[in-house]
Design a protein around this motif. Structure first.
Motif, PDB file in Angstrom:
ATOM      1  N   PRO A  14       0.793  -1.239   0.000  1.00 16.95           N
ATOM      2  CA  PRO A  14       0.000   0.000   0.000  1.00 16.95           C
ATOM      3  C   PRO A  14       0.823   1.287   0.000  1.00 16.95           C
ATOM      4  N   LYS A  15       2.111   1.212   0.285  1.00 19.19           N
ATOM      5  CA  LYS A  15       2.968   2.406   0.234  1.00 19.19           C
ATOM      6  C   LYS A  15       3.515   2.641  -1.171  1.00 19.19           C
ATOM      7  N   VAL A  16       3.242   1.696  -2.079  1.00 17.78           N
ATOM      8  CA  VAL A  16       3.751   1.792  -3.449  1.00 17.78           C
ATOM      9  C   VAL A  16       2.620   1.931  -4.465  1.00 17.78           C
ATOM     10  N   ALA A  76       6.404   6.537  -4.432  1.00 14.75           N
ATOM     11  CA  ALA A  76       6.701   5.104  -4.462  1.00 14.75           C
ATOM     12  C   ALA A  76       8.179   4.851  -4.725  1.00 14.75           C
ATOM     13  N   GLY A  77       8.681   3.898  -4.024  1.00 18.69           N
ATOM     14  CA  GLY A  77      10.054   3.479  -4.215  1.00 18.69           C
ATOM     15  C   GLY A  77      10.163   1.995  -3.961  1.00 18.69           C
ATOM     16  N   PRO A  78      11.351   1.465  -4.129  1.00 16.48           N
ATOM     17  CA  PRO A  78      11.516   0.033  -3.906  1.00 16.48           C
ATOM     18  C   PRO A  78      11.213  -0.325  -2.459  1.00 16.48           C
ATOM     19  N   GLY A  79      10.653  -1.460  -2.287  1.00 10.12           N
ATOM     20  CA  GLY A  79      10.332  -1.932  -0.954  1.00 10.12           C
ATOM     21  C   GLY A  79      10.242  -3.439  -0.965  1.00 10.12           C
ATOM     22  N   PRO A  80      10.234  -4.023   0.184  1.00  8.19           N
ATOM     23  CA  PRO A  80      10.245  -5.484   0.255  1.00  8.19           C
ATOM     24  C   PRO A  80       8.992  -6.151  -0.299  1.00  8.19           C
ATOM     25  N   MET A  81       7.890  -5.420  -0.385  1.00  8.95           N
ATOM     26  CA  MET A  81       6.641  -6.031  -0.830  1.00  8.95           C
ATOM     27  C   MET A  81       6.323  -5.789  -2.306  1.00  8.95           C
ATOM     28  N   VAL A  82       7.189  -5.082  -3.016  1.00  9.51           N
ATOM     29  CA  VAL A  82       6.917  -4.790  -4.427  1.00  9.51           C
ATOM     30  C   VAL A  82       6.880  -6.073  -5.245  1.00  9.51           C
TER      31      VAL A  82
END
Length: 59
Positions: A21-23, A38-44
């Motif tokens: 939800p942050k992306v 939005a940026g890279p994240g563990p859930m992308v």
């Protein structure tokens, strides 16, 4: 990391927004879109895998 959404394929299932939800969010038509910050994240990657029509690619 580059995140692309094929909006011609997207069906608006919303699984990406649930997984990351942050992306991802959904626009007024219900289609997926990236949040401005939005940026890279563990859930992308999980969000891309959760898409039932594989509309999201992460490279």
């Amino acid at each position: 990391m580059r995140i692309d959404i094929d909006r011609d394929v997207c069906i608006g299932a919303g699984q990406c927004a649930l997984a990351a939800p942050k992306v991802f969010t959904q626009d007024d038509d219900g289609l997926s879109e990236l949040l401005p910050e939005a940026g890279p994240g563990p859930m992308v990657g999980e969000a891309a895998r959760a898409c039932p029509v594989q509309a999201i690619t992460v490279t």
